[in-house]
Design a protein around this motif. Structure first.
Motif, short mmCIF file in Angstrom:
data_model
loop_
_atom_site.label_atom_id
_atom_site.label_comp_id
_atom_site.label_asym_id
_atom_site.label_seq_id
_atom_site.Cartn_x
_atom_site.Cartn_y
_atom_site.Cartn_z
N ARG A 1 0.52 -1.51 0.05
CA ARG A 1 0.15 0.12 0.28
C ARG A 1 0.61 1.68 0.29
O ARG A 1 1.01 1.50 0.91
N THR B 1 -15.61 -6.94 1.46
CA THR B 1 -14.95 -6.17 0.18
C THR B 1 -16.65 -6.85 -0.76
O THR B 1 -17.91 -7.55 -0.47
N THR B 2 -17.09 -6.32 -1.55
CA THR B 2 -18.10 -6.00 -2.72
C THR B 2 -17.96 -6.97 -3.40
O THR B 2 -18.71 -7.70 -4.14
N ARG B 3 -17.03 -8.03 -3.24
CA ARG B 3 -16.82 -9.26 -4.24
C ARG B 3 -16.99 -10.36 -2.39
O ARG B 3 -16.15 -11.61 -2.48
N ASN C 1 -15.88 -11.05 -0.05
CA ASN C 1 -14.86 -10.99 0.43
C ASN C 1 -14.25 -10.62 1.49
O ASN C 1 -14.99 -9.53 2.27
N GLN D 1 -10.93 -8.69 3.48
CA GLN D 1 -9.45 -8.00 2.81
C GLN D 1 -8.91 -7.48 4.59
O GLN D 1 -9.27 -6.93 5.39
N ARG E 1 -6.00 -5.35 7.02
CA ARG E 1 -5.18 -4.37 7.15
C ARG E 1 -3.84 -4.38 8.10
O ARG E 1 -4.28 -4.52 9.56
N ARG F 1 -5.82 -10.52 -18.12
CA ARG F 1 -6.74 -9.55 -17.14
C ARG F 1 -6.98 -9.94 -15.95
O ARG F 1 -7.37 -10.90 -16.17
N LYS F 2 -7.59 -9.10 -14.96
CA LYS F 2 -8.60 -9.99 -14.19
C LYS F 2 -9.71 -10.54 -14.43
O LYS F 2 -10.59 -10.40 -15.78
N ASN G 1 -13.90 -12.30 -13.44
CA ASN G 1 -14.68 -12.36 -12.42
C ASN G 1 -16.22 -13.75 -12.76
O ASN G 1 -16.39 -13.31 -13.93
N PHE H 1 -16.48 -3.40 -14.92
CA PHE H 1 -16.07 -2.22 -14.87
C PHE H 1 -15.30 -1.59 -14.89
O PHE H 1 -13.95 -2.25 -14.56
N SER H 2 -14.14 -0.54 -15.84
CA SER H 2 -13.06 -0.02 -15.92
C SER H 2 -13.38 1.80 -15.60
O SER H 2 -14.26 1.92 -16.07
N ARG I 1 -9.90 -7.06 -20.36
CA ARG I 1 -10.50 -7.71 -19.76
C ARG I 1 -11.72 -8.37 -21.27
O ARG I 1 -11.40 -8.55 -22.46
N THR J 1 -12.76 1.10 -0.81
CA THR J 1 -12.18 1.73 0.34
C THR J 1 -11.82 2.76 0.33
O THR J 1 -11.39 3.28 0.96
N CYS K 1 -14.85 -0.01 -7.77
CA CYS K 1 -15.42 -1.40 -6.72
C CYS K 1 -16.04 -0.87 -6.01
O CYS K 1 -16.39 -1.81 -6.02
N GLN L 1 -18.72 -0.37 -7.36
CA GLN L 1 -20.43 -0.24 -8.17
C GLN L 1 -21.39 0.70 -8.70
O GLN L 1 -22.28 0.16 -7.78
FE1 SRM Z 1 -11.29 -3.25 -7.40
C1 SRM Z 1 -8.12 -2.06 -8.95
C2 SRM Z 1 -10.80 -3.20 -4.37
C3 SRM Z 1 -13.86 -4.99 -6.05
C4 SRM Z 1 -12.66 -3.69 -10.63
N1 SRM Z 1 -9.31 -2.67 -6.62
C5 SRM Z 1 -8.26 -1.89 -7.14
C6 SRM Z 1 -7.18 -1.97 -6.02
C7 SRM Z 1 -7.13 -3.75 -5.91
C8 SRM Z 1 -6.21 -0.90 -6.46
C9 SRM Z 1 -4.66 -1.04 -6.09
O1 SRM Z 1 -3.55 -1.59 -5.24
O2 SRM Z 1 -4.54 -0.07 -4.46
C10 SRM Z 1 -7.73 -1.64 -4.90
C11 SRM Z 1 -7.04 -2.19 -3.50
C12 SRM Z 1 -7.76 -1.49 -2.32
C13 SRM Z 1 -7.13 -2.14 -1.24
O3 SRM Z 1 -6.55 -1.19 -0.30
O4 SRM Z 1 -8.50 -2.45 -0.70
C14 SRM Z 1 -9.33 -2.28 -5.01
N2 SRM Z 1 -12.34 -3.79 -5.66
C15 SRM Z 1 -11.79 -3.52 -4.16
C16 SRM Z 1 -12.37 -3.33 -3.27
C17 SRM Z 1 -11.15 -3.61 -1.65
C18 SRM Z 1 -13.11 -2.78 -2.42
C19 SRM Z 1 -14.82 -2.66 -1.40
O5 SRM Z 1 -14.43 -1.80 -0.62
O6 SRM Z 1 -15.11 -3.74 -2.00
C20 SRM Z 1 -13.38 -5.14 -3.77
C21 SRM Z 1 -12.50 -6.24 -3.72
C22 SRM Z 1 -12.61 -7.84 -4.08
C23 SRM Z 1 -12.59 -8.68 -4.16
O7 SRM Z 1 -12.78 -9.07 -2.66
O8 SRM Z 1 -12.15 -9.31 -4.75
C24 SRM Z 1 -13.26 -4.73 -5.55
N3 SRM Z 1 -12.83 -4.08 -8.41
C25 SRM Z 1 -14.35 -4.62 -7.66
C26 SRM Z 1 -15.66 -4.76 -8.25
C27 SRM Z 1 -16.75 -4.53 -8.07
C28 SRM Z 1 -17.30 -6.36 -8.28
O9 SRM Z 1 -15.83 -6.89 -8.55
O10 SRM Z 1 -18.06 -7.11 -8.25
C29 SRM Z 1 -14.94 -3.73 -9.79
C30 SRM Z 1 -15.61 -3.52 -11.00
C31 SRM Z 1 -16.00 -5.11 -11.62
C32 SRM Z 1 -15.11 -5.02 -12.46
O11 SRM Z 1 -14.22 -5.57 -12.02
O12 SRM Z 1 -15.39 -5.58 -13.85
C33 SRM Z 1 -13.36 -2.91 -9.19
N4 SRM Z 1 -10.79 -3.07 -9.07
C34 SRM Z 1 -11.11 -2.79 -9.89
C35 SRM Z 1 -10.10 -2.54 -11.48
C36 SRM Z 1 -10.69 -1.13 -12.76
C37 SRM Z 1 -10.60 -3.19 -13.33
C38 SRM Z 1 -10.52 -2.67 -14.95
O13 SRM Z 1 -10.79 -4.00 -15.99
O14 SRM Z 1 -9.24 -1.50 -15.60
C39 SRM Z 1 -9.30 -1.62 -10.64
C40 SRM Z 1 -7.53 -1.40 -11.63
C41 SRM Z 1 -7.21 -1.96 -12.05
O15 SRM Z 1 -7.26 -3.90 -12.18
O16 SRM Z 1 -5.88 -1.90 -12.52
C42 SRM Z 1 -9.32 -2.64 -9.09
#
Ligand code: SRM
Ligand code: SF4
Length: 535
Positions: free
Chosen positions: A58, A100-102, A104, A106, A108, A182-183, A185, A240-241, A284, A413, A457, A459
């Motif tokens: 972080r 988290t929104t999945r 799950n 995390q 800290r 890429r990631k 889901n 989503f991106s 994606r 977050t 993230c 949504q």
């Molecule tokens: Fe996310 C990247 C947090 C669900 C789209 N997401 C990140 C990072 C890892 C960026 C980073 O390194 O700091 C965030 C970590 C922050 C932290 O310290 O917590 C982060 N994403 C989260 C979480 C924790 C949000 C939350 O508070 O719940 C969710 C963790 C889910 C899990 O358990 O795995 C989370 N992220 C999502 C979702 C929602 C979903 O999956 O329904 C999305 C949109 C859906 C999708 O992915 O299609 C999402 N996150 C992204 C993206 C954009 C992806 C893209 O294709 O561009 C990134 C950036 C990336 O991947 O480059 C990202």
């Protein structure tokens, strides 16, 4: 390797470092990093490859890492919850956890020197963090009331676990799927209310009955004699991106539950081997479907499966409004109940986690579940224990009957820990909801989602009111602001909301939201409600 990734010149920097050393290789270096310390680590290992084992550097809090677990179907045991609590407890004020929104969790505040011990503890209770970040399949979501809900169509738990086991080699790590473009889901809906937001996943399975015409049991491509038969319609490409958001589209395929794992494997193999790798903003799954067309993509999936897919059932079974599961509900098992507790913006501290584990054990069966709304469900509370459960002091903070804005609040977050964030989210979201609930009365929940940047993230596109962090200008100054999204519909006929207003400074947001809530969601000023009441 991929069509587009055959020449190194077209590779982006992520593809280059993956080619140099696979992310999963980091598994064998944890002891070394723990001894070395984070300052001395190779930066690519520290900032990127560690994410293959769910460890996130972080930049906002250097030296205090985040750990992302995997929770198939959002389910864990009280024992596992206690282990997670012990891990964050050792970090005092730096230690906490976020749902988290999945579905799950995390953690800290994690110090790199503690990783070997933490991984040992996780291993002992069957927890894994593997492949939870970067170019891997994220936590697989399933119905949060699977196996409890009398109206469910399919209990998703076993299937979700099987997919995770296939992808991660039972939590040990699987190099077959650790270098996707890429990631990715995956979600499986088991009820009628689309509790997983199927439409925003790269690959989703939604319940659908099929009238059959031939013999059953001869594989994916065969028609069936019995009718109707339960299976899933398959959706692909939702994501989503920052640059583009798309709802998933039908693959025009219907699969039996026992074929879901094979279909996941086939889709992932196609994505892995053909997905675009040149530009990470266009990597994606939907970008591959755009390039090929859905028919070619479907044919390639069939070719990997070695069988033909049946066309989709004419309609799916998502015909309910989405439930939030907050409150107490009867289970299908006579005499048992599940309780959905609202965890404001998903934030938990060690003492909360110990207490949740205790409640789950004393009143339930020791099981705890998460929802994509960042809340928890405690199942299997007997009728005879329910009244006492409801007197537990934890329920004053984690309510089963919160305010109508509080109950549906979701937040990513944000700036506290995320370096992508353009604004602070969680604390601001809580303060805003408190102020709005003080001034207004509501008749229905309004789903407000905060997200700190366009990565989405949190949504915002599925919310009644979505708030996306941005920077904005006012009186010559740059301020934290939001773009406002509206029209997100979940459950039956789900569709994505769109941006309706841009660049509202956060300091001016409360009256704007108040106005939206009054005009669009039937909220009333408390003063006004009192006057009406007096008439
Ligand atoms: Fe996310 C990247 C947090 C669900 C789209 N997401 C990140 C990072 C890892 C960026 C980073 O390194 O700091 C965030 C970590 C922050 C932290 O310290 O917590 C982060 N994403 C989260 C979480 C924790 C949000 C939350 O508070 O719940 C969710 C963790 C889910 C899990 O358990 O795995 C989370 N992220 C999502 C979702 C929602 C979903 O999956 O329904 C999305 C949109 C859906 C999708 O992915 O299609 C999402 N996150 C992204 C993206 C954009 C992806 C893209 O294709 O561009 C990134 C950036 C990336 O991947 O480059 C990202
Ligand atoms: Fe971070 Fe942006 Fe995702 Fe929020 S939406 S967690 S700020 S990447």
């Amino acid at each position: 390797m991929t069509d587009t990734a055959t020449t190194t010149t077209s590779l982006n920097k992520f593809e280059k470092f993956k080619a140099q050393k696979d992310g999963l290789a980091i598994r064998d270096e944890i002891e070394k990093f723990a001894a070395l310390g984070w300052e001395a680590m190779d930066e690519t290992d520290r900032d990127h490859r560690l994410k293959w084992v769910g460890v996130f550097f972080r930049p906002v809090t250097p030296g205090k890492f985040m750990m992302r677990l995997r929770m198939p179907n959002g389910i864990l045991t009280s024992n596992q919850m206690r282990v997670l609590a012990q891990v964050v407890q050792r970090y005092g004020d730096d230690g906490c956890a976020d749902i988290t929104t999945r579905q799950n969790i995390q953690l800290r505040g994690i110090r790199i020197e503690d990783l070997p011990d933490i991984f040992n503890r996780f291993h002992a209770v069957g927890l894994t963090t593997v492949q939870s970040g970067m170019d891997n399949v994220r936590n697989i979501t399933g119905d949060p009331v699977a196996g409890l809900d009398a109206d469910e169509l399919y209990d998703t738990r076993e299937l979700v676990q099987q997919i995770q086991d296939m992808l991660t080699n039972k939590g040990e790590g699987n190099p077959e799927f650790s270098n996707l473009p890429r990631k990715f889901n995956i979600a499986i809906a088991g009820g009628r209310d689309n509790s997983v937001h199927a439409e925003i996943n790269d690959l989703a399975f939604v319940p659908a009955f099929k009238e059959g015409t031939g013999d059953r049991g001869q594989g994916i491509g065969q028609e069936f004699s019995q009718s109707p038969i339960f299976g899933f319609n398959v959706l692909v490409g939702g994501f989503f991106s920052a640059k583009r958001c798309e709802a998933a589209i039908p693959l025009n395929a219907w699969v039996l539950p026992e074929d879901v794992v094979a279909v996941c494997r086939a889709v992932l193999e196609v994505f892995r081997d053909h997905g675009p790798r040149a530009n990470r903003q266009k990597s994606r799954l939907m970008w591959l479907i755009d390039e090929w067309g859905v028919e070619k993509f479907r044919a390639e999936v069939e070719s990997r499966l070695g069988e033909l897919l049946l066309p989709a059932a004419a309609k799916d079974e998502i015909d309910w409004e989405k439930r939030d599961h907050i409150g107490v509900y009867k289970q299908k098992q006579p005499g048992l109940n599940y309780a959905g507790l609202n965890i404001p913006v998903g934030r938990l501290y060690a003492e909360d986690m110990f207490e949740i584990a205790r409640l789950a054990e004393v009143y339930g069966s020791g099981e705890i579940r998460f929802t994509v709304e960042q809340n928890i469900v405690i199942p299997n509370i007997s009728d005879s224990r329910l009244a006492t459960f409801l007197t537990e002091s934890l329920l004053e903070r984690f309510s089963i009957d919160p305010g109508l804005l509080t109950r549906s609040l979701v937040s990513c977050t944000g700036a506290q820990f995320c370096n992508f964030a353009l604004i602070e989210t969680k604390n601001r979201a809580l303060a805003m909801i408190k102020a709005l609930e003080e001034d207004l009365t509501f008749t229905n929940p309004v789903r407000i989602h905060w997200t700190g940047c366009p990565n989405s993230c949190g949504q915002p596109q599925v919310a009644d009111i979505g708030l996306m962090g941005t920077k904005t200008r006012k009186n010559g100054k740059t301020l934290e602001g939001v773009d406002i999204y509206m029209g997100g519909k979940v459950g039956k006929d789900a569709h994505l909301g769109t941006c309706v207003t841009k660049g509202i400074p956060c300091e001016d947001l409360q009256p704007v939201l108040q106005d939206l809530l009054i005009k669009n969601f039937g909220a009333k000023l408390k003063q006004e409600a009192l006057l009406v009441g007096n008439c």
